[in-house]
Design an enzyme around this catalytic site. Sequence first.
Site, PDB file in Angstrom:
ATOM      1  N   SER A  46       0.838  -1.207   0.000  1.00  0.00           N
ATOM      2  CA  SER A  46       0.000   0.000   0.000  1.00  0.00           C
ATOM      3  C   SER A  46       0.865   1.246   0.000  1.00  0.00           C
ATOM      4  CB  SER A  46      -0.925  -0.001   1.213  1.00  0.00           C
ATOM      5  OG  SER A  46      -1.833  -1.070   1.162  1.00  0.00           O
ATOM      6  N   GLU A  47       1.922   1.261   0.833  1.00  0.00           N
ATOM      7  CA  GLU A  47       2.850   2.379   0.847  1.00  0.00           C
ATOM      8  C   GLU A  47       4.269   1.922   1.175  1.00  0.00           C
ATOM      9  OE1 GLU A  47      -1.039   4.268   1.326  1.00  0.00           O
ATOM     10  OE2 GLU A  47      -0.047   3.224   2.967  1.00  0.00           O
ATOM     11  N   THR A  48       5.211   2.736   0.704  1.00  0.00           N
ATOM     12  CA  THR A  48       6.635   2.600   1.017  1.00  0.00           C
ATOM     13  C   THR A  48       7.134   3.985   1.412  1.00  0.00           C
ATOM     14  OG1 THR A  48       6.975   0.766  -0.527  1.00  0.00           O
ATOM     15  CG2 THR A  48       8.912   2.072   0.050  1.00  0.00           C
ATOM     16  N   HIS A  77      -0.649   4.769   8.264  1.00  0.00           N
ATOM     17  CA  HIS A  77       0.131   3.591   8.633  1.00  0.00           C
ATOM     18  C   HIS A  77       1.609   3.754   8.296  1.00  0.00           C
ATOM     19  CE1 HIS A  77       0.681   1.241   4.822  1.00  0.00           C
ATOM     20  NE2 HIS A  77       1.354   0.373   5.561  1.00  0.00           N
TER      21      HIS A  77
END
Length: 295
Positions: A46-48, A77
């Site tokens: 979803s994210e980095t 998050h």
Amino acid sequence: MPTLPFFTADVFTTTRFGGNPLAVVMGGETLDTATMQAVAAEFNLSETTFVLPPSDPAHTAHVRIFNRTAEMTFAGHPMVGTAFVLARRDPTLDEATFEIAAGLVRIRIARDEAGTAIGAAITTPQPLTIGETLPPELIAGVLRLDPGDVVTTTHPPIAASNGNTYVIAELTAHALARCSPDIDAFRAALSAHPQQGNRFSVHVYSREGDTLRARMFAPLVGTWEDPATGSANAPLACLLLSLDAAREAATFTIHQGVEMGRPSLLEVDAQRTAAGIMATLHGSCVPVMAGEISL
């Protein structure tokens, strides 16, 4: 060829392989945006995040956040998980300030009795802002539901943000379990509402008092469904507080990711302040992987 260390953690959970996974890359100030985006696409999470030196030495880090296809101004998050990763590496880190595109994020580290970092609490970089309202039929269409599944007694579907905008809608508990995103309907919704930027992200929930069940869908940026979305649950909590004039503050317990098999637990404090309604997100984390990227 630079080599950068990375770490992954599962966020908003106490169980490995639950919650929302995050990749944290240490360094990368010599990388251009396209390379960072390519790394995020390679992780396919979803994210980095990329942890860079802060512009103000009084702050902890400058953090850039990428989803699979674009850079983000704020995401919950990644803030909790990045703080957790840094605190695992630095036993003296109890408070932190991250510079991100949406502003400053203030963080408190949670540690167990042995002093090991187990999570973090973050305050949103911006107060609640509320945008346009949308018809229930639009929400029903993008999630393959009936218009009657959308509950409008408390509020209509509405755009809200604490640094990252989501369309928030209440559903019946039965309908929440039946959501099935329609990618063509999402494209049509974004075309009809271009003010939503490069995405049309929908955060839906059902409610029993101050306990909520939530799901978030952003298929236009590659996140068909998200296991835990701090930057969506923050404005959800703030929105609900804004509609309850009798309360100065409220704490919501939010379950997400259940239908995905990655159950997540978020606690969100919403509070009226002089600047507006702000939120603090609390979440636990679990370390999962560590390695190096050669670029």
